[in-house]
Write an enzyme that holds these catalytic residues in place. Sequence first.
Site, PDB file in Angstrom:
ATOM      1  N   ASP A 238      -6.143  -1.242   5.967  1.00  0.00           N
ATOM      2  CA  ASP A 238      -6.063  -2.597   4.927  1.00  0.00           C
ATOM      3  C   ASP A 238      -6.231  -3.841   5.628  1.00  0.00           C
ATOM      4  O   ASP A 238      -5.551  -4.880   4.938  1.00  0.00           O
ATOM      5  CB  ASP A 238      -4.356  -2.433   4.678  1.00  0.00           C
ATOM      6  CG  ASP A 238      -3.997  -1.029   3.954  1.00  0.00           C
ATOM      7  OD1 ASP A 238      -4.689  -0.612   2.951  1.00  0.00           O
ATOM      8  OD2 ASP A 238      -2.947  -0.454   4.327  1.00  0.00           O
TER       9      ASP A 238
ATOM     10  N   ASP B  22      -0.646  -0.306   6.503  1.00  0.00           N
ATOM     11  CA  ASP B  22      -0.363   0.281   7.773  1.00  0.00           C
ATOM     12  C   ASP B  22      -1.236  -0.280   8.920  1.00  0.00           C
ATOM     13  O   ASP B  22      -1.087  -0.142  10.038  1.00  0.00           O
ATOM     14  CB  ASP B  22      -0.720   1.596   7.651  1.00  0.00           C
ATOM     15  CG  ASP B  22      -2.137   2.108   7.283  1.00  0.00           C
ATOM     16  OD1 ASP B  22      -2.992   0.987   7.376  1.00  0.00           O
ATOM     17  OD2 ASP B  22      -2.370   2.910   6.917  1.00  0.00           O
TER      18      ASP B  22
ATOM     19  N   ASP C  46       0.884  -1.027  -0.196  1.00  0.00           N
ATOM     20  CA  ASP C  46       0.077  -0.097  -0.031  1.00  0.00           C
ATOM     21  C   ASP C  46       0.979   1.227  -0.152  1.00  0.00           C
ATOM     22  O   ASP C  46       2.007   1.194   0.595  1.00  0.00           O
ATOM     23  CB  ASP C  46      -0.900   0.186   1.314  1.00  0.00           C
ATOM     24  CG  ASP C  46      -1.883   1.326   1.152  1.00  0.00           C
ATOM     25  OD1 ASP C  46      -2.472   1.760   0.520  1.00  0.00           O
ATOM     26  OD2 ASP C  46      -1.728   2.039   2.511  1.00  0.00           O
TER      27      ASP C  46
END
Length: 649
Positions: free
Chosen positions: A531, A527, A328
Amino acid sequence: MGEKLNKKQKAMLLRILSAMGLYLILFIISKWNLLPVLNIFPVSVFVFLIPYGVVGWDIVYKAFRNIKNGQVFDENFLMFIATIGAFLVGEYLEAVAVMLFYQIGELFQNYAVSRSRQSISAMMDICPEYANIEIDGELKQVDPDDILVDDIIVVKPGEKIPLDGIVVFGESMVDTSALTGESVPRKVCAGTEIISGCVNGNGLLRVKVTKEFDDSTVSKILELVENASSRKAKTENFITRFARYYTPIVVFAALALALLPPLFFAQPWNDWMLRACIFLVISCPCALVISVPLSFFGGIGAASKQGILVKGSNYLEVLADMNTIVFDKTGTLTKGEFKVTDSFPAKGIDQGELLELAALAEGYSDHPIARSICEAYEQEKKKKPLELERVENTKNFSGRGICANIDGQTVFVGNDKLMKEQGIAYQEVKKVGTVIYLAKQGKFLGSILISDTIKPEAAKTIQELKNAGVSKTVMLTGDRKEIGEATAKELGIDLVYTELLPQDKVAMVEKLLEGRTEKEKLAFVGDGINDAPVLSRADIGIAMGSMGSDAAIEAADIVLMDDDTSKIAFAVQIARKTLRIVKENIVFALFIKLLFLTLGAFGMANMWEAVFADVGVSVIAILNAMRALYIKKQQTNSGIVENMKETAC
């Protein structure tokens, strides 16, 4: 070594030394025939049973207890049958020696396991014993469990921080090494968030508690560490199943070896009974049963020393096969510290008005972009508070923006997708960064440019992962194509997918998972807050710990406690080294066992060689397994590279 032994191990050592002393005396007497009375059958058996009982009574007890409970075929049963068989054929010295050396191996094994467990549970030391609370002007030590949210605790210099909270008074340097593996202290002052498990430096701190002890960082980490051993790797499960079938097979093979030749081929009973006993001693599967989990313990321990928390050995096994890694972008490869860097008001619109409307619309949001707009407004208006009572009926458009009723007028704040959906003509901004467009009552007011900065270690992370053999690196982001591609190019990432909504990230990971072989594994790095669905769907989820956020610890399989993505390559190396050690032990132990079992069956191995094939192989396998515990970072001429450094045990 003695200082590190626990009470049980010290008692075992005393028994071994006592039995060894008696054995040496009997060995000398027997070899030189100093006491002829020992040659009399009942006397000799009684005398040699003394050191045998001293060192091996617990093995005999366990063998009978397990038989009573229906668990017949284990190493205790093998040792008992083998040594009693040696007594029956008159090999008294060998019988005692086998039990003695077996127990020496067991002591070494227990010591090695406890050392390895200590390396993983060294974090248990972060658990605070008390918290200081001020009552009537005096500090009282109370149980951290008794502290409530919003209570003020006092942390004196050198004390462990018992609960998560916010510093309300004082300045200090805090040692976070127990959680992150980093030796550089972290400065804290009033307003700084602080987590349990760290050690206060030289300043007095007053901390407002934000979580009860059961919900605190230290409690979550301890739970993770304690449960790590319950998640077994496929290799461990295979060895467990293997031992379940292997042990009864060798027992019946030894029985056949003892009975068939004398019954059908008129061979001497004593000779074949001895061969069967040797066969049983050799066949004990200790080397495999203990060295494989011990190797995984060592790998998890080596990772934990660097602030890499692995939830189980099964995740190490998956990480070793990882060939695709998906990141991400925000908060993982970038700092997630958004700043308003420019604004572009439409003709006739004041820049201050543009920023104020955006801040009002985003005033109730905790999103990093929303916070950056509010911070920019405070700086522009010299910390003038937002008049949020002017805002009514806010509506969120997932992945696109927000709509708010401000002073009775409809205001849209979001990306270009939101403008297109609402049919608002807008002036596109093509600069690198996140662009927020504003419109009021259907009229375009202008745009605000917000930029995020790449983490300094991000490029090194990608390069080291490629050096470690990871074949594909991927980045997922909700940002515009120009921003995502510019970031990916700067970091050297192979593939980038942009303008993704939260649900699109799960779909993209699903797509990447298709068409892989069973051996190929995919990891997702996020994180741990936004997510969780993607972390759960990937073969292995790696979360930025944010110094111990609850979401990171719960959602991921591996947690990087200090958010340093460059440690991922080191974790991969630990996993692969651990798996290599496991395979070495399996091949070595099976080869030696098969060789000596064959020699024993054909009468070409004696009881002493059988002891080596059992205890010797176990000790060598355990020593090899403990190498996994001493994998460390190493400095090289080309910079800091996370290589494998093996230290002698």
